[in-house]
Enzyme design. Sequence first.
Site, PDB file in Angstrom:
ATOM      1  N   LYS A   7       0.825  -1.217   0.000  1.00  9.60           N
ATOM      2  CA  LYS A   7       0.000   0.000   0.000  1.00  9.60           C
ATOM      3  C   LYS A   7       0.859   1.267   0.000  1.00  9.60           C
ATOM      4  O   LYS A   7       2.082   1.188   0.062  1.00  9.60           O
ATOM      5  CB  LYS A   7      -0.953  -0.017   1.205  1.00  9.60           C
ATOM      6  CG  LYS A   7      -2.010  -1.125   1.117  1.00  9.60           C
ATOM      7  CD  LYS A   7      -2.900  -0.945  -0.094  1.00  9.60           C
ATOM      8  CE  LYS A   7      -4.121  -1.865  -0.100  1.00  9.60           C
ATOM      9  NZ  LYS A   7      -3.820  -3.271  -0.362  1.00  9.60           N
TER      10      LYS A   7
HETATM   11  C1  LIG Z   1     -10.156  -2.165  -1.512  1.00  6.04           C
HETATM   12  C2  LIG Z   1      -9.540  -2.961  -0.401  1.00  6.04           C
HETATM   13  N1  LIG Z   1     -10.200  -3.076   0.762  1.00  6.04           N
HETATM   14  C3  LIG Z   1      -9.696  -3.762   1.807  1.00  6.04           C
HETATM   15  C4  LIG Z   1      -8.478  -4.381   1.714  1.00  6.04           C
HETATM   16  C5  LIG Z   1      -7.961  -5.163   2.878  1.00  6.04           C
HETATM   17  O1  LIG Z   1      -6.795  -4.611   3.393  1.00  6.04           O
HETATM   18  P1  LIG Z   1      -5.903  -5.422   4.446  1.00  6.04           P
HETATM   19  O2  LIG Z   1      -5.035  -6.340   3.661  1.00  6.04           O
HETATM   20  O3  LIG Z   1      -5.117  -4.365   5.160  1.00  6.04           O
HETATM   21  O4  LIG Z   1      -6.835  -6.134   5.354  1.00  6.04           O
HETATM   22  C6  LIG Z   1      -7.733  -4.291   0.530  1.00  6.04           C
HETATM   23  C7  LIG Z   1      -6.435  -4.951   0.433  1.00  6.04           C
HETATM   24  O5  LIG Z   1      -5.804  -5.045  -0.577  1.00  6.04           O
HETATM   25  C8  LIG Z   1      -8.278  -3.562  -0.565  1.00  6.04           C
HETATM   26  O6  LIG Z   1      -7.614  -3.455  -1.711  1.00  6.04           O
END
Ligand SMILES: Cc1ncc(COP(=O)(O)O)c(C=O)c1O
Length: 386
Positions: free
Chosen positions: A188
């Site tokens: 990210k």
């Molecule tokens: C649009 C979106 N929402 C939620 C997430 C979930 O993030 P995390 O991996 O920090 O739980 C991601 C992860 O890539 C994402 O792209």
Amino acid sequence: MNIPFAHVSIGGNELKYITEVLESGWLTTASKAMKFENDFAEFVGAKYACAVNSCTSALHLAIEAIGIRQGDKVLVPSLTFTASAEVLRYMGADPVLLDVEYGTGLVTPSIVKDALKKNSGIKALILVHYAGQAAVMETPDGEGILDICRKNHVRIIEDAAHAFPTKFNNKYIGSFGDVTCFSFYANKTITTGEGGMLVTDDEDIYKRVKIMRLHGINRDIWNRFTSAKSSWEYDVVAPGYKYNMPDINAAIGLAQFERAEFFREERQRCAEYYYKALCEVPDFDLPECYGPHEDHSWHLFPIVIKPGAKISRNEFIEKISERGIGVSVHYKPIHQMTYYRETYDLISKDYPNAEKIWQGTVSLPIYPDLKENELEFISSTIKSFF
Ligand SMILES: Cc1ncc(COP(=O)(O)O)c(C=O)c1O
């Protein structure tokens, strides 16, 4: 050349802050996480922030605190990562999937308006700021997504996994909806390895999230072990989760956070290179941008190869991988995923734009350490295919 799809930039105070944590003798949630929360909340313009171990946890805590329960219906775009929808199923709630706009991959005010007309009893919207660009939150005539949701008593949970730092109308994402959830996963815009942040202006939501983040215990573990009086005593007021962010991760996050705007500028540099180098290739569409490039976090740069182009998306991925360039796909839409398709009888023709994007999309490398000669190699390689 070997150009990975994603690459993390470590070069600030990461090691210094991690060393401070190791030397402190306290590795889990404590002063680094608290500082990260305070700095983050102040930066985005929110009253409260809670550091957690992923954006998925933040989304789960958000819908739990807002009161989404068994059988509730919640709008979610189909073009997203599975986490945006799965958290609803944790609570027994049902996602009502939305199509997106073709050029941006975003949900628009008219898509939300139509969905509210077609479906009665919608409780909330999980709004994804796809690729790092903000959806249209507010408009002068009161027809933005936030305006429409407020008028219809629909709560907004913003999935800002891609959108730090992102602005809409000169305000940072994190200062708009009821709750906003960020991701600090390894690829990210800033990272803690794994991690997330939930921000809100609502004191009740904040209090609930703080309790549910740590087993439903009515005080922080940090307080429990460091406060001088009756440190052994705590109560459990709900069956909560284990979602806190350890200080080791917060140390990385603080160092990354200090360079967030620099990272964003460097990603913008990559995006602008691609726009210039690739704008004349008629076989694919470049991502559309609503506002100034400075408002976009540029987490992703997804192009869409058109039907009838010289090579298909899958051939493109095969060929570009052979040249040592990593790419990815964002996303195979939720309506195509077996669990959701079978549970909710979903059919592709109800999501024509998400479907069109999915058939042709490929995300190009975009990150601060991507050098000019690498951008040149990627662009000329792509042009040679068409
Ligand atoms: C649009 C979106 N929402 C939620 C997430 C979930 O993030 P995390 O991996 O920090 O739980 C991601 C992860 O890539 C994402 O792209």
